[in-house]
Structures are given as structure tokens and as C-alpha cells.
Design a protein around this motif. Structure first.
Motif, mmCIF file in Angstrom:
data_model
loop_
_atom_site.group_PDB
_atom_site.id
_atom_site.type_symbol
_atom_site.label_atom_id
_atom_site.label_comp_id
_atom_site.label_asym_id
_atom_site.label_seq_id
_atom_site.Cartn_x
_atom_site.Cartn_y
_atom_site.Cartn_z
ATOM 1 N N GLY A 1 -6.175 -9.647 -6.525
ATOM 2 C CA GLY A 1 -5.234 -9.346 -7.696
ATOM 3 C C GLY A 1 -5.707 -8.295 -8.380
ATOM 4 O O GLY A 1 -4.890 -7.889 -9.409
ATOM 5 N N PHE A 2 -6.117 -7.151 -7.600
ATOM 6 C CA PHE A 2 -6.014 -5.901 -7.953
ATOM 7 C C PHE A 2 -5.238 -5.002 -8.026
ATOM 8 O O PHE A 2 -4.963 -4.027 -8.573
ATOM 9 N N GLU A 3 -4.234 -5.390 -7.092
ATOM 10 C CA GLU A 3 -2.887 -4.858 -7.007
ATOM 11 C C GLU A 3 -1.869 -5.668 -7.096
ATOM 12 O O GLU A 3 -1.988 -6.774 -6.606
ATOM 13 N N ASP A 4 -0.795 -5.401 -7.879
ATOM 14 C CA ASP A 4 0.408 -6.256 -7.696
ATOM 15 C C ASP A 4 1.216 -5.868 -6.505
ATOM 16 O O ASP A 4 1.233 -4.972 -5.970
ATOM 17 N N ARG B 1 -6.980 -6.285 -1.576
ATOM 18 C CA ARG B 1 -6.894 -6.031 -2.995
ATOM 19 C C ARG B 1 -5.893 -6.860 -3.666
ATOM 20 O O ARG B 1 -5.569 -7.251 -4.858
ATOM 21 N N THR C 1 -5.651 -2.611 1.003
ATOM 22 C CA THR C 1 -4.716 -2.802 -0.064
ATOM 23 C C THR C 1 -4.265 -4.368 -0.020
ATOM 24 O O THR C 1 -4.271 -5.111 -0.911
ATOM 25 N N PRO D 1 -6.533 -11.159 -11.488
ATOM 26 C CA PRO D 1 -7.879 -11.197 -10.844
ATOM 27 C C PRO D 1 -8.865 -12.257 -11.711
ATOM 28 O O PRO D 1 -9.770 -13.055 -10.649
#
Lengths: 385, 310, 270, 348
Positions: free
Chosen positions: A78-81, A74, A71, A99
Motif C-alpha cells: 500500500g505504499f504506492e498507488d 510496495r 514496486t 497501508p
């Protein structure tokens, strides 16, 4: 891809030289919190994580599955805020960027090579999105394929490549846009053991040659220990310890790290007093007295744990020496390079001892024999939690 | 931001509680949902509304509330005394339709299970070909298939010709325009619907269980009854539903193969909107059909949920 | 063959014959109708020699021509629209975490499969007339789009579910915008599913009779309606000929869809 | 891969283009006909289309009731239709027809004088005759060679014919035949009579094979049925395919009917519709229609154009001892309700 893996070290010849080392911070994570979902079912994946990763560093996030390491990666990609906190890349705050606006690239666990594109198109993908001109793209692609020694396979589809070759394509693709930071999400986990070992060396070499900051995620401690400049051990969404391989193995700060990295024996003790050179004395429930180096500042009377690595214990004939701990030999497990021996203390506590089989069959004990344990100097480490 | 447009999937932690849908996904989803809401759900609401109105003299409705359509379903005014008496006219249409559908389902099961089993025990390479062969008729025009069935079972059709030529019978055997014809037509129409789900569940069946059962002194048929059938039950149920529901509302097979002598639910409903011009009654009949289908679906969904729960 | 190989132990005597009978039942009538379409005489019961006359007759029948044109227009338009809607819906349904009401969305998309066709047909008729949309090609098209959606959705969604999310992550990571991610990565990878969905929707629309029958309006006779009318009046080899051609078209489309699906499955499997 | 998508899109576009091109050719005007199936020869459509440069499309229906219910439901866009006599009356009263005064048309002069002042449209303000004829039944004389001129063939059939009877799927034709067989008046609301009728039909149904209107001819020709209710012209067409069929003139009476060409209310192409009416009134065209449908035309002067089968056909030329065919005007709604109920009860 059978047999040996050719080295990647010709990168120097290609002029991708390591830039002068600086103490600049590449990635800075500030109090990052990430929760999934809302309300009572919400899950906290990252619980107030802060760390700095230096420029030019091979930095590893190590932990069991579900610890939040992926996490965190990621979030950097930039795949998760994130729910709270901030992420800086060379001083710029980036958590608002999507991303595709972040100058970082990722090598994915399963490589994520686009199956409908050939090798060179995969490598060119990022360059095309960055609107480089065609000639530049072509030369950069061939440069990259040469770097990973796949220039013969430029027109193959990913499905026609072996696992190791796919791994190299993924690497070339991620390096092609010349990212400031390369993120690697368990990139070796899909390879077989031999290949994995070879790739470890190559990855480390590649990082040193290119000077790109690597952030490497793995649950494999051996991988982490062999490659990393620094390792962050994570558990339950929190960083437990950050340090070099030596630090986290020899000087774990808590029970989790001691237990997670390598094998260890944990004994419950009570602190009884202080000894020389910052060491403390303590005693188990059975009255065995130990001198240990503490993590933190224990006070007399504290309840704590002692961690003793099995290879730092020697099995000897029963002895009346003060530091000899009497025991009974239990099961013996032959492991090739060494023999693991489970012994029982008088109160039944099981202790694991590992002795090298350096000179013939080292152990002269059989199951049921009486014996004694002798600890190496500094073998016992006192952990407060 | 990155969570929208589905650009994240394999996040390490799957949330337990569902979040509200993001704007982007709503935008993507809404055209299809709006199309279905406007052109299917709204019409279904209309049909429910119409079932409570008064029929116009020559089709259409008058906006006067009435439950006559539902009353008419169960009762009729006696032709002579004008008393409201119980009438099984429509009930018998529904029960005969249901019976036809059950017969078709059972025949499909009797043919479909062995076929599915046979296919599932072929070598993998042959299986694909078999599945393909079974799938093709699934997509071929229902009307054309029914027509071709009518074509071969007519008194003067190839089957009767062959039977007479072989001396099996001297007079053609009547198959077209009978309930047998309808059943045959329904079986023919929906047989692939039975084979495919059963095949899917037998293919997943672990045949080592059979060896275990043999080892424990069972014979072939005991194994079939005690092991194979219970484990492949979900497929059998799915197949049965897929045959039963369309059979219940079928329209073409009874019309073409049944000789139009006996109304089935499908024909009854269509007739109300074309010939007999009683729209509320037609709507009520459709609502009742839909309710039956819904109840059957819910019962099976419950069963499945219960089975999954244990 | 050994008497007790695992394969023979699985076998049930007789099942082979049932399976053969099943194929015979499924294909027998279609084969017979095809054979008789080449009959030179009007009789549909006796064989008078081989001829293509009925095909020529069917080709030259202006009612069949216009009905075919109507059917094709509707099938192409309905399949295209339904496929587009299904692609968008599948992206929303399958990409990203579960959202509030996702079961509802799923149920709604599949609703056209749950409602008996005759009910859909009369409901659509009532609706179109009540809101004052004149019956015609438009109404057929609208109805077809709606009930084609689940057929297009199924293979597309199945395909999309098979595409791991990391491909999109990888594209985004390599500086692709959302649109570029869809255009260069997701769309090409979904294409086999999309083509399968399109083909299925096309066939479903081309073959529909029950709904079309009720919502058709002036000048909107489709091929199944024309065939139905002809069959009711009397069975001629012309019907056999038209049926055979429709069989052929369906077969081709099913085969194409099957092959596409298989090639898709292959590339996915690697 | 993207290339493949483009190919696909291109193929779809070509297909769509071809489909559109295959549609009706561009013409100055349009005419949309709503007619019974197989009731208008293509040659006549082509002839009219060519003469007036009008693109003609035709859809079909299978009963007067279907026509009425679809129009009442609000189906729009048709210009002309072909309702039966009683249906014309209903459609006038329901204001579904355009008063186009066909009596002013140029070719109205060919009309048979006795068909101008008919009960449903006296003076012909809305309609012109299309075809008229009778409804009775046919028997395959190779199966049964006894006296066929009685409704007992349908309602109390001899052993040989049981289970081989096709009945028209038309409430009025069937119930009127039953009432004739019982000797009761048509449009009857006498409960006792209706009960008798109901019992008669329910008992007779056991001997019937099918209810089929569209296929009334085919079911006889193919031999599936040996007896079939049928309209006389349709029957004639059947006899030309199978010579052993014989049209019956039951002594209890038979129904006469007349289909009429009408212009529908708010027709989009009223002028073309009137041209079509005028066109169909011309003896040559009326004869072409008669040669196809094989009923009787409503205009004079068709004889020179008629095929010779028609002149001598029993179906069109009743023997002298045959009863006078009887038109049945629409019954009042109360009776219609009873009829519907008996009919549904029969088909349940």
C-alpha cells in the motif's frame, strides 16, 4: 553476533502451527500498471502484471534492480498507488486501502527499526496501533521475542544490536500483528554471507511453521532458488516466467530468464526440422546441428536461440563423432569446486564449459589445445525470444 | 493516496517530470510560504512601488508617479543654476560601500582560508572542537560584537594602552572612527561566514591528490595554487558571497566604528526613512542595493551551473 | 615525528599562526569586554578592582528589564511559530517526490536570507504602515517570524533528509495512521533537528537589531535597541555587563544546540 | 523522547510566563512617552507612576527629524513627546499635536512668563517647556589653551585640534554655525552664500573626526575628541566628569533652543498625558529634571531644589560679553531642500 545462528524452529513448540493447506489464493494481482510521473518523462515501472499467489506459499519476486519487483511489493503493502489494475487479498479488493488498513506486514530491506524505541517497543508498535490491550501486547511481544530468540535483549535500542539481531527484531515486529501475508523486501541483503545462508534456512522454516504466506523480493537468484515454492522472474516491469526453482533453471521460457538465472551459452540458430518427443533440430550459422527441446512452438525456418548450461557440456579429446563439436581451448579458470574453461569454436564463438574437479585435477587440457565439446542429453533448449 | 504526506520516498523509480503538488503537501507548505509572501515579498513589492512615487514633505509618500528617486541617484540640480548635472554623490557612497565590502571580503579570505585549511588538516576529533569555536561567534549578537570591537580599538582602549605601555607608539594610533575601523568591524562580523564554507570544501578535498602532485615534482606552494585552490573554489566563492553581501548592506559597523562620518549604503537607506524623510529615494536606494545583490548572486549561480555542466 | 608523514606533507608553515590569530580576533574583543564588565570604577579604560556592581546596576535598570522582557517574549513567540512553520514546510518539501514549483518553494523559504537586512527592514516598515498595522511588539514579531523561518528550516530539513523514508513506511505498515506516524515516529526522530532549529531561531530573534530598529513601535524597545541607545550615548561598564550576559546566553544556547545536533547525528549514524 | 518534548514545551511556557511577569506591573492607567535618549531620570518616572497609578513606558529617538518622520509615517500609540521649538511649529502645522490647552493646567502658574508667548506656540495651547539651552561646542583646554570663543575652532581649527573634532549629526546646528561663521543670515536661500557654505563645510570636514550627537559628551570625556559641538547641559555633565572641558560662547553667535512637552494627536491616554504635563510643571519636578539633564527649566521656583553645580556653571550662565543666543525658526521648504542637499553632499 558471532558464529552460528540459533534456529528459529522452536516455533512449533510455541503452538504457531501451520494451518491445513488450502488452494485458496492469498494475493491476486490483476493487470497492474504503474507509471511514475506524467508526460514524456513518465517511467513505466509495472507493465500489465498479473499473478496469483497461493495461501501458504513462499513466493519470490526475482529480478535485476529496476525490474519493478520492489514496486510490486510496495503496491501490495500500500505504499504506492497503482495506475491501473486491481489487487485482491483473499478475495477482497484492497488497492484503495491505505497501508495501515491492510492486514499485511513488511520486513524492510534495512529493517526500518525505529531507532528511538527499544526492541520490545518496536515489536509492540503495530499492536499498539491496533489498540490491543496492554496485557495482550505484553504477552504477544514476549512470545515473538522468544520466537526469534531475542528475549534477553528486549530493552536494547536497535543501535545496540548486531545486523542479524536487528533482522530478527524486524521479523518479530512484522509477525507480531499476525498478518495474513508477510512481505519481505530483500531482507537479507545487508547481512554477511554466512549469516545470510543461515537465515535462508530459518526463514523457510519459519514460513513453514507459521503458515503465513511470504512474498519475498530479491535480486539474488541463489536466495530465490533455495527458499521459494514458486518464483516470478521479472524484467522491465513484466513477469517473464513463474515457476518452481527447477522450472526456471531447467526450463527457462526466454533468453532473459535463461541468461539471468545461472550462467548459460546462447547460440543463434535456425530451426531446421522436428525430432522425436517434441524436440526440434536446428543449425547454427557454422553448420553445427543441434537437437533441442523448444519453449513454445517453433516452425521450420524460424530464427531463434539455443541455451546450453556450461555444466551440461563435457570437454573431450578431438573426435570425429557426429555429435562432437570441434574447438580450441582458450582460458582456464580454476574455481575450486570446478574449473571453467572458455573454448572457441571454429568461427570464433566463445563457449563456456564447466567441469567438476571431482577426482583430482579433472582437465587434461592446456590453452591452445584442440578439443571437442559433447552436449548432455537435453542440454540444449530452444528459446524463441 | 499513499503518495501524499510524503509517505513514500525510496520508490524504486524516481520520476523525471515533476508532478503537481498534492493537496496535503500544499497545506503543510502554505503557512510558511504565505507568511513569507505576505510579510516579505509584498513588502518588497511595496518598496519597489514606493521608489516610483513622490516624497511627502515630512516623510511618507504622495501617490504621484515619479522617477525622481532614480534620477536623483545619478543627477542633481545644480545648487545655483538648477541644471540637471551628473552627480557622483550616491554613486560614491555605493562604490565606497562596495570597496569596503570587497576589502572586508579579501581580508576575511586571507585569514579564513589558512584557518579553514588548518582546521581541516587536524585529526577528526579536534576538528569538531575547532568548528564549534569558529561557529560560536557566528551566532553572537552582531551589535555586541561590534561594540566589543569598538571598545578595544578606541584611542583610550586596551590595544592603544598596551601599545603605549610597550613603547611602540607615544600617541594612540587612531583606529576607531576610520575606514580601517569599519573594515575591521566588517571582518570581525563576518569572518565565520568565510571560514565555515571553505572548511567544508577543504574537508571534502582528497588529500591523496597532494601526494600525487608531490610525486609529480610540485612544491608546497605550487600545489596550493594549482591543486588545492582550484578544487576548493566553490567553498571560497560561497564564503566570499556570504561575507560580501551582508557587508554591502551593513549598518552597525559603519555607524559605530566609522564615526558616522561617511555614509554607507545601509546608513543611507536607514537615514532616508528616519532623518532625511525621502521615502521614495530610500526605497530606490534599497531597490538598487537589492538589484546589485541579485546580480552578484545570479553571476555566481551561472558560474556554478557552468562549472557543474563541464 | 617523521619528516615525510602524510600529515606533515599536508602542512603549510604559518597556517597554524593564522588560525590562532583568527581565534584571537574572534574572541579577544569579547574576552576584553567581559573582563571590564567586572571593573569597579566607571572608567572603561583603567582597572579599578573587581566588582559585580555593573551587573547589579544593569539588573536594576527598569529600561533593561522591560527591554529584556520584550526581547524574550518576541524571541520565544517568533522561534516557536517559525519552528512550527518550518517543520510543516520541511515535511512538504522533503517528503514525497519533487513537485512542480518545488524550486520556487525552496527559493521562497530561503528568500529572507538573500535580501539584505536593511532592505527587509525598510520594506517591512513601509508595508506595516501602508496596510495600517500599528507598529509595536506585533510588528516586530511578524518580521522576526519571517526571517527566522529559514534559520529554523535549515537544521530541521537537514535532519528530515537524514531520516530514511522507510521508517514512515514501516509505521504505516504497522497500522499507524498518518498522524500517529508523525507523532510516534517522525517527530521523535526529527526532534534534535527541531530543537536546533528552535534554538537558532531564538538567538536570531533575540539578537536582531536592524529590522527591529525600524519596525519597533511604542513600548517595544528590545534589548539590542536599548543597548544600541546606550552605546551611542556613551560607553559605560554597564554596557559591558549587559553585553557579557548576552554573550553568556548566546553561548549557552549555541552550545546546547550544538550538543543536541551532535547527539542527533550520532543516533542517526548508527 | 516525547517526555523531552514536553519538558521543552514546559520550559518555553515558563520562560514566556516569566517574561510577561517581568513586564510593567499592572496599573490603572498607562502613559507612553517618546523622548530623547537619557533625557528623563528614572526617579521622576517612578514618582509620577506611583502618584497617579500609571504604568509608564518610554522609547527614545535621536533627532527631531526622526520624531517627525516616524509620526508622519503613521507610528501610533505614544502619548507625549519632546520636540524642539521649530519642530513644535512644524508639528502643529502638520496637525500632529493634540490641542490640550496646557495653559489651563493647575501648575501652569509656575511658568516663566516670558516663555508663554513663544514664536512656535503663542499662548501655549499645545506645549509646555521641558528644558531649554544653547548649542555650541566644548574644547579640552589641556589640548588647546588659546581663545576658544570663535567658530574658527570648528571651521578653521588650529593645528593641535585638527582631526579631533566631533560635530553634531544635525543639519540645522551645523549649517547655522557655518552661516554664522561666514556672517550670513540663517534660513538663507542666496545661492552664492550657500555655495560659500558648502565649500566651507567640505573643506572643514577634512579636520573633523566624527559626526555624533548621542555620543557628543562621551567622545569628549573619553578623550577621543578634543573639540565637540554639544548642547550646554550635556556639556556640563561632561565637564563634571572631565574638568578640563570648557564650553565656548563663540563671538559669531550661537543657537538657542527649547524642547517642549507636547501631547500627540489621538494619544490613547490624553488624561494621563495632561497629568504628566501638570506634574512636570511643578517646580520640584522641573528642578529634578534640571538636575538630571542640566539645562534650564521653564518654570520659576526651581532654585531651592537645584544642585549647587548648576548655579555657577559657565554652561548655564553665559559671561556678560557673550552674544545673545538666537532661536532659529523653521526655514521654508525651499531652503530646507538646499540644506538637505548640502548636508548629503557633506556626508557622501
Amino acid at each position: 553476533m558471532a558464529g552460528a545462528v540459533p534456529g528459529l524452529s522452536n516455533s512449533v513448540a510455541l503452538g504457531i502451527m501451520k494451518p491445513p493447506s488450502t488452494d485458496q489464493v492469498a494475493v491476486s494481482i490483476k493487470s497492474v500498471v504503474k507509471t511514475f510521473g506524467e508526460g514524456p518523462g513518465a517511467v513505466t515501472a509495472l507493465d500489465d502484471v498479473s499473478l496469483d499467489i497461493a495461501d501458504n506459499e513462499f513466493f519470490t519476486l526475482l529480478g535485476p534492480s529496476g525490474c519493478g519487483k520492489t514496486t510490486l511489493l510496495r503496491i501490495i503493502a500500500g505504499f504506492e498507488d497503482l495506475t491501473n489494475g486491481a489487487v485482491f487479498l483473499y478475495g477482497d479488493e484492497i488497492e484503495q486501502l491505505p497501508p495501515n488498513k491492510r492486514p499485511v506486514n513488511t520486513v524492510f530491506q534495512h529493517y526500518a527499526l525505529f531507532p528511538h524505541m527499544g526492541v520490545s517497543e518496536n515489536v509492540a508498535f503495530g499492536l499498539r496501533r491496533l489498540k490491543h490491550d496492554e496485557a495482550a501486547i505484553r504477552s504477544r511481544v514476549s512470545e515473538m521475542l522468544e520466537l526469534v530468540q531475542l528475549d534477553q535483549l528486549a530493552d536494547r535500542l536497535p543501535a545496540q544490536l548486531s545486523g542479524g539481531q536487528q533482522q530478527r527484531v524486524a521479523l518479530a515486529r512484522a509477525l507480531a500483528p499476525n498478518p495474513k501475508v508477510l512481505l519481505l523486501d530483500e531482507p537479507l541483503s545487508a547481512l554477511d554471507l554466512k549469516l545470510r545462508q543461515a537465515m535462508r534456512v530459518e526463514l523457510k522454516q519459519l514460513q513453514e511453521d507459521t503458515g503465513i504466506t511470504f512474498i519475498f523480493v530479491t535480486h539474488d537468484q541463489e536466495e530465490a532458488l533455495t527458499m521459494s515454492d514458486r518464483i516470478a522472474v521479472m524484467s522491465a516491469g513484466q513477469v517473464q516466467q513463474i515457476g518452481s526453482a527447477d522450472d526456471i533453471y531447467e526450463r527457462p521460457v526466454n533468453r532473459f530468464v535463461a541468461d539471468f538465472i545461472g550462467d548459460t551459452n546462447l547460440l543463434e540458430v535456425k530451426v531446421t526440422g522436428t525430432a522425436a518427443k517434441g524436440a526440434v533440430t536446428c543449425e547454427t550459422g557454422q553448420g553445427i546441428k543441434l537437437t533441442c527441446l523448444p519453449a513454445g512452438a517453433p516452425k521450420k525456418g524460424d530464427r531463434a536461440h539455443v541455451s546450453i548450461r556450461p555444466e551440461k557440456i563435457t570437454l573431450t579429446q578431438p573426435s570425429r563423432a557426429k555429435d562432437a563439436i570441434p574447438c580450441t581451448v582458450g582460458r582456464l579458470i580454476y574455481l575450486g569446486t570446478d574449473t571453467q574453461c572458455l573454448v572457441n569454436l571454429d568461427d570464433g564463438t566463445e563457449i563456456m564449459v564447466r567441469n567438476q574437479n571431482a577426482h583430482g585435477s579433472a582437465l587434461q587440457f592446456g590453452t591452445g589445445d584442440k578439443a571437442a565439446l559433447k552436449l548432455d542429453d537435453g542440454a540444449a533448449r530452444l528459446l524463441m525470444d | 493516496m499513499a503518495g501524499s504526506l510524503g509517505l513514500t520516498t525510496n520508490g524504486a523509480v524516481q520520476p523525471k517530470a515533476a508532478a503537481p503538488i498534492s493537496r496535503d503537501r500544499l497545506l503543510l507548505l502554505s503557512p510558511a510560504l504565505i507568511a513569507i509572501l505576505v510579510f516579505l515579498v509584498t513588502p518588497l513589492i511595496f518598496i519597489i512601488t514606493y521608489s516610483f512615487l513622490t516624497p511627502g514633505t515630512y516623510g511618507g509618500v504622495e501617490w504621484v508617479f515619479s522617477t525622481d528617486a532614480y534620477v536623483q541617484f545619478l543627477f542633481e540640480r545644480d545648487l545655483f543654476t538648477e541644471d540637471l548635472v551628473f552627480s557622483n554623490a550616491y554613486l560614491s557612497i555605493y562604490s565606497r560601500s562596495a570597496l569596503q565590502a570587497i576589502v572586508a571580503t579579501v581580508i576575511c579570505l586571507i585569514i579564513g582560508f589558512p584557518t579553514a585549511y588548518f582546521i581541516a588538516t587536524r585529526p577528526v576529533s579536534q576538528r569538531t572542537a575547532w568548528v564549534f569555536l569558529i561557529t560560536v561567534p557566528y551566532w553572537i549578537n552582531l551589535l555586541i560584537r561590534t561594540v566589543s570591537m569598538l571598545f578595544i580599538i578606541r584611542d583610550e582602549g586596551p590595544i592603544n594602552h598596551a601599545l603605549i605601555a610597550l613603547g611602540v607608539t607615544s600617541e594612540p594610533i587612531r583606529m576607531a572612527y576610520t575606514d580601517f575601523g569599519i573594515a575591521l568591524g566588517l571582518v570581525y562580523s563576518y569572518l565565520p561566514f568565510m571560514v565555515l564554507p571553505i572548511y567544508a570544501s577543504i574537508e571534502r578535498f582528497d588529500f591523496r591528490l597532494m601526494e600525487a602532485a608531490y610525486d609529480l615534482y610540485s612544491d608546497r606552494w605550487t600545489i596550493l595554487r594549482k591543486i588545492v585552490l582550484p578544487i576548493t573554489k566553490p567553498g571560497i566563492i560561497a564564503g566570499s558571497l556570504l561575507v560580501f553581501i551582508p557587508s554591502l548592506g551593513s549598518f552597525i559597523a559603519p555607524d559605530l566604528l566609522g564615526g558616522g562620518k561617511n555614509l554607507m549604503i545601509g546608513n543611507l537607506i536607514a537615514l532616508q526613512f528616519q532623518g532625511s524623510r525621502n521615502w521614495p529615494f530610500g526605497s530606490a536606494s534599497a531597490v538598487i542595493l537589492m538589484t546589485i545583490v541579485l546580480i552578484v548572486l545570479i553571476i555566481f549561480a551561472r558560474r556554478r551551473a557552468q562549472a557543474a555542466g563541464h | 615525528m617523521a619528516r615525510n608523514s602524510p600529515r606533515t606533507l599536508r602542512r603549510y608553515p604559518g597556517f597554524r599562526w593564522v588560525a590562532g590569530g583568527c581565534l584571537l580576533l574572534l574572541y579577544g574583543p569579547m574576552i576584553v569586554i567581559t573582563i571590564y564588565s567586572f571593573n569597579s570604577i566607571r572608567s572603561i579604560t583603567t582597572w579599578g578592582g573587581f566588582s559585580f556592581d555593573w551587573y547589579l546596576k544593569a539588573f536594576n535598570n527598569p529600561n533593561i528589564q522591560s527591554a529584556t522582557a520584550n526581547s524574550l517574549i518576541i524571541a520565544i513567540a517568533a522561534a516557536t511559530t517559525a519552528t512550527a512553520l518550518a517543520v510543516a514546510a520541511s515535511l512538504a518539501m522533503i517528503r514525497g517526490p519533487r513537485f512542480k514549483g518545488s524550486e520556487f518553494g525552496f527559493a521562497l523559504i530561503n528568500l529572507p536570507l538573500m535580501v539584505p537586512e536593511i532592505v527587509t527592514a525598510v520594506a517591512s516598515l513601509i508595508f506595516f504602515l501602508a496596510v495600517g498595522i500599528n507598529l509595536g511588539l506585533t510588528t516586530i514579531l511578524l518580521a522576526h517570524i519571517v526571517f527566522c523561518i529559514p534559520f529554523a528550516y535549515m537544521p530541521i530539513a537537514a535532519r528530515l533528509e537524514g531520516i530514511e523514508g522507510f521508517y514512515e513506511d514501516a509505521a504505516r505498515d504497522l497500522y499507524a495512521s498518518r498522524w500517529e506516524t508523525f507523532r510516534y515516529v517522525l517527530l521523535p526522530m526529527m526532534l534534535p533537528g527541531i530543537l536546533s532549529g528552535y534554538v537558532l531561531a531564538f538567538i536570531i530573534s533575540l539578537d536582531d537589531f536592524i529590522i527591529t530598529n525600524l519596525v519597533a513601535g511604542p513600548g517595544a524597545t528590545t534589548l539590542p535597541l536599548a543597548i544600541y541607545g546606550m552605546v551611542r550615548v556613551g560607553f559605560t561598564p554597564e554596557i559591558n555587563a549587559i553585553s557579557t550576559m548576552m554573550l553568556g546566553v548566546s553561548m549557552i544556547f549555541v552550545t546546547v544546540s550544538y550538543l543536541i545536533g551532535r547527539s542527533g547525528a550520532k543516533s542517526k549514524g548508527s | 523522547m516525547t517526555g523531552r518534548l514536553k519538558t521543552w514545551a514546559a520550559a518555553a511556557a515558563v520562560g514566556l510566563g516569566a517574561a510577561l511577569a517581568a513586564g510593567p506591573a499592572q496599573a490603572a492607567g498607562e502613559l507612553k512617552i517618546y523622548n530623547w535618549f537619557d533625557y528623563l531620570p528614572q526617579e521622576l518616572i517612578d514618582k509620577f507612576s506611583k502618584k497617579h497609578d500609571v504604568a509608564v513606558t518610554m522609547d527614545t529617538y535621536d533627532s527631531n527629524e526622526t520624531l517627525l518622520s516616524r509620526l508622519k509615517a503613521g507610528v501610533k500609540g505614544y502619548d507625549v513627546a519632546v520636540p524642539g521649538d521649530y519642530m513644535v511649529q512644524i508639528m502643529i502645522s502638520e496637525e500632529l499635536l493634540e490641542r490640550v490647552e496646557p495653559n489651563q493646567l493647575e501648575n501652569f502658574k509656575y511658568m516663566k512668563k516670558e516663555l508663554i508667548d513663544v514664536y512656535f506656540d503663542s499662548g501655549r495651547h499645545y506645549s509646555i517647556p521641558y528644558q531649554f539651552g544653547t548649542t555650541s561646542f566644548m574644547v579640552d583646554t589641556t589640548v588647546y589653551d588659546g581663545d576658544i570663543n570663535t567658530l574658527a575652532i570648528l571651521f578653521d581649527p588650529p593645528e593641535k585640534l585638527k582631526g579631533k573634532i566631533n560635530i553634531l549629526k544635525d543639519v540645522n546646528d551645523v549649517l547655522n554655525a557655518g552661516l554664522r561663521y561666514l556672517g550670513h543670515p540663517r534660513c538663507n536661500d542666496n545661492p552664492a552664500h550657500l555655495k560659500e557654505l558648502n565649500d566651507l563645510l567640505v573643506n572643514a570636514k577634512a579636520n573633523w573626526l566624527s559626526f555624533n550627537s548621542d555620543g557628543a559628551k562621551e567622545v569628549l570625556v573619553s578623550g577621543d575628541a578634543a573639540v565637540g559641538m554639544i548642547w550646554n547641559g550635556f556639556g556640563l555633565r561632561g565637564r563634571l566628569e572631565k574638568g578640563s572641558l570648557k564650553y565656548a560662547y563663540p563671538k559669531e553667535g550661537l543657537t538657542a533652543w527649547m524642547d517642549n512637552l507636547v501631547v500627540l494627536k489621538d494619544a490613547p491616554n490624553v488624561e494621563n498625558a495632561k497629568k504628566f504635563l501638570n506634574f512636570m510643571l511643578h517646580p520640584e519636578n522641573a528642578a529634578a529634571l534640571t538636575n538630571f539633564a542640566m539645562y534650564t527649566a521653564g518654570v520659576t521656583g526651581t532654585e531651592p531644589y537645584l544642585t549647587k553645580e548648576l548655579a555657577s556653571a559657565l554652561e548655564l550662565n553665559p559671561p556678560d560679553d557673550a552674544p545673545q543666543p538666537e532661536f532659529v525658526p523653521p526655514c521654508d521648504p525651499k531652503v530646507v531642500k538646499f540644506y538637505d542637499r548640502i548636508w548629503t553632499n557633506l556626508l557622501k
